[in-house]
Scaffold this motif. Structure first.
Motif, PDB file in Angstrom:
ATOM      1  N   PHE A   1       0.769  -1.280  -0.011  1.00 28.15           N
ATOM      2  CA  PHE A   1       0.046   0.061   0.011  1.00 28.15           C
ATOM      3  C   PHE A   1       0.850   1.202   0.076  1.00 28.15           C
ATOM      4  O   PHE A   1       0.896   2.001   0.970  1.00 28.15           O
ATOM      5  CB  PHE A   1      -0.916   0.135   1.245  1.00 28.15           C
ATOM      6  CG  PHE A   1      -2.172  -1.025   0.814  1.00 28.15           C
ATOM      7  CD1 PHE A   1      -3.277  -0.796   0.720  1.00 28.15           C
ATOM      8  CD2 PHE A   1      -2.230  -2.290   1.676  1.00 28.15           C
ATOM      9  CE1 PHE A   1      -4.428  -1.415   0.468  1.00 28.15           C
ATOM     10  CE2 PHE A   1      -3.058  -3.248   1.396  1.00 28.15           C
ATOM     11  CZ  PHE A   1      -4.219  -2.778   0.737  1.00 28.15           C
TER      12      PHE A   1
ATOM     13  N   GLY B   1       3.725   2.995  -6.215  1.00 26.78           N
ATOM     14  CA  GLY B   1       4.784   2.075  -6.795  1.00 26.78           C
ATOM     15  C   GLY B   1       4.599   0.639  -6.218  1.00 26.78           C
ATOM     16  O   GLY B   1       5.038  -0.292  -6.871  1.00 26.78           O
ATOM     17  N   GLY B   2       3.917   0.498  -5.040  1.00 21.74           N
ATOM     18  CA  GLY B   2       3.546  -0.661  -4.759  1.00 21.74           C
ATOM     19  C   GLY B   2       2.443  -1.548  -5.566  1.00 21.74           C
ATOM     20  O   GLY B   2       1.855  -0.975  -6.301  1.00 21.74           O
ATOM     21  N   LYS B   3       2.220  -2.791  -5.154  1.00 17.08           N
ATOM     22  CA  LYS B   3       1.547  -3.493  -5.934  1.00 17.08           C
ATOM     23  C   LYS B   3      -0.168  -2.971  -5.908  1.00 17.08           C
ATOM     24  O   LYS B   3      -0.694  -3.089  -6.827  1.00 17.08           O
ATOM     25  CB  LYS B   3       1.171  -4.938  -5.367  1.00 17.08           C
ATOM     26  CG  LYS B   3       0.336  -5.871  -6.295  1.00 17.08           C
ATOM     27  CD  LYS B   3       0.506  -7.300  -5.679  1.00 17.08           C
ATOM     28  CE  LYS B   3      -0.537  -8.072  -6.371  1.00 17.08           C
ATOM     29  NZ  LYS B   3      -0.608  -9.304  -5.908  1.00 17.08           N
ATOM     30  N   GLN B   4      -0.502  -2.503  -4.570  1.00 16.99           N
ATOM     31  CA  GLN B   4      -1.881  -1.780  -4.661  1.00 16.99           C
ATOM     32  C   GLN B   4      -1.826  -0.321  -4.996  1.00 16.99           C
ATOM     33  O   GLN B   4      -2.926   0.256  -5.202  1.00 16.99           O
ATOM     34  CB  GLN B   4      -2.331  -1.780  -3.273  1.00 16.99           C
ATOM     35  CG  GLN B   4      -2.312  -3.183  -2.440  1.00 16.99           C
ATOM     36  CD  GLN B   4      -2.998  -4.190  -3.284  1.00 16.99           C
ATOM     37  OE1 GLN B   4      -3.948  -3.948  -4.250  1.00 16.99           O
ATOM     38  NE2 GLN B   4      -2.501  -5.521  -3.292  1.00 16.99           N
ATOM     39  N   GLY B   5      -0.796   0.391  -5.060  1.00 18.74           N
ATOM     40  CA  GLY B   5      -0.542   1.640  -5.986  1.00 18.74           C
ATOM     41  C   GLY B   5      -0.902   2.922  -4.938  1.00 18.74           C
ATOM     42  O   GLY B   5      -0.836   4.079  -5.494  1.00 18.74           O
ATOM     43  N   ALA B   6      -1.512   2.487  -3.865  1.00 16.78           N
ATOM     44  CA  ALA B   6      -1.749   3.586  -3.105  1.00 16.78           C
ATOM     45  C   ALA B   6      -1.857   3.413  -1.545  1.00 16.78           C
ATOM     46  O   ALA B   6      -1.737   2.057  -1.301  1.00 16.78           O
ATOM     47  CB  ALA B   6      -3.010   4.315  -3.427  1.00 16.78           C
TER      48      ALA B   6
END
Lengths: 223, 223
Positions: free
Chosen positions: B108, B111-116
């Motif tokens: 979270f 740039g992370g998998k969840q994007g926010a």
């Protein structure tokens, strides 16, 4: 391109906005209008999604979220096997949000009464599209529909039709060509429109010429 | 201070996380544990909210949103007369969110998998508190509960109890005093804990001394 409009509203019959949008959608080819009603036939709902290229979720904003029936559709339908493994069944589809709000547009900004933008409110939908590798379309928020002037409603009518059925979503040229194509099909049933359409085509050609000239002038400037 | 924990989970009995939190909550005084079940008795739900000072909504994250049952509670209960006019029935209460997620904490972020971030996901809740003039507490997200080590679970147990029942929410000194008070009440039933508690009190006094000395040294530096 086939579009699925998924309408989540607990009292649909009372909503003049949804009735307005329904009429607009009914004029568009390749658009499936789908009003959510409980209980869901999950397999059938999943098949509907798979059969369409652009998925639009459409709902009124309640406490900055979608109504329960819209969320229940995600809870129950957006599961296996639709969301199996690497989301290949959803990947590449387009995903849009049409949201109606009782508050005014200018309240949705930092310092405004609502304190954040509509994009921030809809972040969960953007994230849903992102993780499933769908293309997230810029949302279409409709603020205070019942206060709109007649002209604003007419503009919304066209904007909404373009949002759900124009394959070249978000491009000005695309919108123009889509509009001319729509008018073409109208002319067959309403011949009075023929001169208007001819005028529009002339205007468009002129605009295209001007745009080309501007482009050349800019290129010269750059040299 | 009285706390209402509103649990919205469609399959509560299957959730080991919620069972864990329920046990933790059961040890806290002045906490009402309220599991949502349909249909809602709206007047009764509204009265419950009015009778408490801290309202915690607690749910698993489904597609970056709360499950339908949690949203239905807002749809049906957060209405007149509870939300009459200037929100005076809600104003000044505290409002917190305990959210469980199947994804890891480090997904979270931009740039992370969840994007926010989780705060972005929970923006609708922050906005709900804001417009009703409730105090929004920093959320308590619980990531991948079933992968937590025993020690991490024990820490969560205390953190959660503090989140729902510590009046001085978010202050380190407040947490410490609250913890000592909780231990005091435990000692009456478990005398073996007395030496541990005595040691903790000594440590706390020492820490307070050190903190005071650091503060003085800083003041001297500033002069």
């Amino acid at each position: 391109m086939k579009t699925l409009v998924v309408v989540g509203h607990p009292r649909l019959g009372e909503s003049t906005t949804q009735q307005f949008l329904k009429v607009a959608a009914s004029e568009c080819a390749n658009v499936t209008w789908h009003e959510l009603q409980l209980p869901f036939e999950v397999t059938q709902e999943q098949a509907l999604i798979q059969q369409h290229d652009r998925i639009i979720v459409q709902f009124p904003l309640y406490w900055y979220s979608a109504p329960a029936i819209m969320r229940q559709w995600f809870d129950e339908v957006w599961r296996m096997p639709l969301t199996t493994g690497n989301y290949r069944l959803l990947r590449g589809k387009q995903f849009g949000v049409v949201v109606t709000a009782g508050a005014a547009r200018n309240e949705f900004q930092a310092g405004g009464k609502q304190g954040a933008t509509m994009d921030e409110v809809l972040r969960p939908y953007q994230m849903t599209a992102r993780v499933t590798e769908m293309e997230y379309l810029p949302a279409l928020p409709i603020y205070q529909f019942n206060y709109l002037s007649e002209q604003a409603k007419q503009e919304l009518y066209i904007t909404y039709q373009s949002y759900i059925s124009n394959p070249e979503h978000g491009h000005f040229a695309g919108l123009e060509q889509w509009l001319l194509a729509r008018l073409d099909s109208l002319v067959t049933t309403m011949p009075d429109l023929a001169p208007v359409l001819a005028q529009l085509r002339d205007n468009q050609e002129e605009l295209t010429d001007i745009a080309q000239q501007v482009k050349w002038m800019r290129q010269e400037d750059d040299e």
